[in-house]
Write a protein that holds these residues in place. Structure first.
Motif, PDB file in Angstrom:
ATOM      1  N   PRO A  28      41.104  49.010  44.883  1.00 47.44           N
ATOM      2  CA  PRO A  28      41.050  49.687  43.979  1.00 47.44           C
ATOM      3  C   PRO A  28      40.566  50.952  43.558  1.00 47.44           C
ATOM      4  O   PRO A  28      39.742  51.177  44.872  1.00 47.44           O
ATOM      5  N   SER A  29      40.969  51.928  42.941  1.00 49.57           N
ATOM      6  CA  SER A  29      40.281  53.315  42.821  1.00 49.57           C
ATOM      7  C   SER A  29      40.218  53.703  41.307  1.00 49.57           C
ATOM      8  O   SER A  29      40.620  53.015  40.567  1.00 49.57           O
ATOM      9  N   GLU A  30      39.214  54.553  41.168  1.00 51.53           N
ATOM     10  CA  GLU A  30      39.006  54.957  40.106  1.00 51.53           C
ATOM     11  C   GLU A  30      40.095  55.842  39.265  1.00 51.53           C
ATOM     12  O   GLU A  30      40.256  56.178  38.162  1.00 51.53           O
ATOM     13  N   ASP A  31      41.070  56.480  40.210  1.00 50.72           N
ATOM     14  CA  ASP A  31      42.212  57.197  39.798  1.00 50.72           C
ATOM     15  C   ASP A  31      43.374  56.445  39.138  1.00 50.72           C
ATOM     16  O   ASP A  31      44.156  57.289  38.772  1.00 50.72           O
ATOM     17  N   GLU A  32      43.351  55.213  39.234  1.00 48.69           N
ATOM     18  CA  GLU A  32      44.422  54.463  38.553  1.00 48.69           C
ATOM     19  C   GLU A  32      43.808  53.718  37.370  1.00 48.69           C
ATOM     20  O   GLU A  32      42.695  53.679  37.104  1.00 48.69           O
ATOM     21  N   PRO A  33      44.973  53.376  36.492  1.00 45.70           N
ATOM     22  CA  PRO A  33      44.539  52.866  35.102  1.00 45.70           C
ATOM     23  C   PRO A  33      43.632  51.505  35.500  1.00 45.70           C
ATOM     24  O   PRO A  33      43.749  50.634  36.333  1.00 45.70           O
ATOM     25  N   PHE A  34      42.435  51.583  34.878  1.00 43.52           N
ATOM     26  CA  PHE A  34      41.333  50.404  34.771  1.00 43.52           C
ATOM     27  C   PHE A  34      42.066  49.142  34.415  1.00 43.52           C
ATOM     28  O   PHE A  34      42.577  48.864  33.544  1.00 43.52           O
ATOM     29  N   MET A  35      41.814  48.055  35.366  1.00 44.50           N
ATOM     30  CA  MET A  35      42.268  46.736  35.315  1.00 44.50           C
ATOM     31  C   MET A  35      43.674  46.521  35.076  1.00 44.50           C
ATOM     32  O   MET A  35      44.238  45.564  34.402  1.00 44.50           O
ATOM     33  N   ASN A  36      44.531  47.537  35.854  1.00 42.77           N
ATOM     34  CA  ASN A  36      46.053  47.197  35.934  1.00 42.77           C
ATOM     35  C   ASN A  36      46.220  45.757  36.790  1.00 42.77           C
ATOM     36  O   ASN A  36      45.348  45.495  37.337  1.00 42.77           O
ATOM     37  N   ARG A  52      47.563  45.387  39.615  1.00 46.98           N
ATOM     38  CA  ARG A  52      47.201  45.444  40.984  1.00 46.98           C
ATOM     39  C   ARG A  52      45.697  45.024  41.198  1.00 46.98           C
ATOM     40  O   ARG A  52      45.217  44.194  41.870  1.00 46.98           O
ATOM     41  N   GLN A  53      44.874  45.593  40.266  1.00 45.38           N
ATOM     42  CA  GLN A  53      43.458  45.400  40.354  1.00 45.38           C
ATOM     43  C   GLN A  53      43.036  43.895  39.762  1.00 45.38           C
ATOM     44  O   GLN A  53      41.919  43.323  40.723  1.00 45.38           O
ATOM     45  N   GLN A  54      43.430  43.574  39.023  1.00 47.54           N
ATOM     46  CA  GLN A  54      43.470  41.972  38.785  1.00 47.54           C
ATOM     47  C   GLN A  54      43.783  41.037  39.722  1.00 47.54           C
ATOM     48  O   GLN A  54      42.867  40.501  40.060  1.00 47.54           O
ATOM     49  N   ILE A  55      45.102  41.379  40.407  1.00 50.55           N
ATOM     50  CA  ILE A  55      45.255  40.581  41.612  1.00 50.55           C
ATOM     51  C   ILE A  55      44.059  40.704  42.565  1.00 50.55           C
ATOM     52  O   ILE A  55      43.955  39.658  43.392  1.00 50.55           O
ATOM     53  N   TYR A  56      43.754  41.952  43.016  1.00 45.77           N
ATOM     54  CA  TYR A  56      42.761  42.294  44.037  1.00 45.77           C
ATOM     55  C   TYR A  56      41.468  41.256  43.864  1.00 45.77           C
ATOM     56  O   TYR A  56      40.832  40.741  44.692  1.00 45.77           O
TER      57      TYR A  56
END
Length: 140
Positions: free
Chosen positions: A13-21, A23-27
């Motif tokens: 996850p990166s700070e550059d993408e929408p928070f808790m999108n 992909r981040q949730q799956i990660y």
């Protein structure tokens, strides 16, 4: 969230993408579940060791050493049991769409903090304020 969405194992996850999108949730779900699996595997190994190592040690010093080791192992397992509870709570927050948001302020906790501490429930600022309050009350 699409649970079937597949993400590359190299994804971070990166700070550059929408928070808790998604992909981040799956990660974070994968990370939490893997952590829980590892803890449970260690716990099972400990139980097996404690059961198989039950024998009478005649030397008092050796027996005391063995008891100390056993007590330390049990304390470690108790801490891990509490950690599993925190992991389960984090997974529940993921299911409810609340994961990654500060319980005190409702603001995003931040990706770097969540990577470092996936069970975090407070932002860094809220955590520091909480610890300052605890210190004041402890000093009384």
């Amino acid at each position: 969230m699409n649970e079937m969405m597949d993400i590359d194992d190299s994804y971070s996850p990166s700070e550059d993408e929408p928070f808790m999108n998604p992909r981040q949730q799956i990660y974070f779900r994968r990370r939490l579940l893997a952590w829980k699996r590892d803890i449970l595997k260690e716990s099972q190994s400990t139980v097996e060791t404690l059961q198989s190592d039950t024998h009478n040690v005649p030397d008092l010093t050796d027996r005391a050493s063995e008891e100390t080791d056993r007590a330390l192992e049990l304390r470690t397992r108790d801490r891990q049991r509490k950690l599993i509870s925190k992991i389960d709570s984090a997974l529940r927050r993921l299911d409810e769409g609340e994961y990654g948001y500060c319980e005190a302020t409702g603001e995003p906790i931040g990706i770097r903090r969540l990577i470092a501490r996936p069970t975090a429930t407070l932002s860094l600022a809220a955590q520091e304020a909480h610890e300052r309050r605890e210190k004041v009350y402890r000093d009384d």
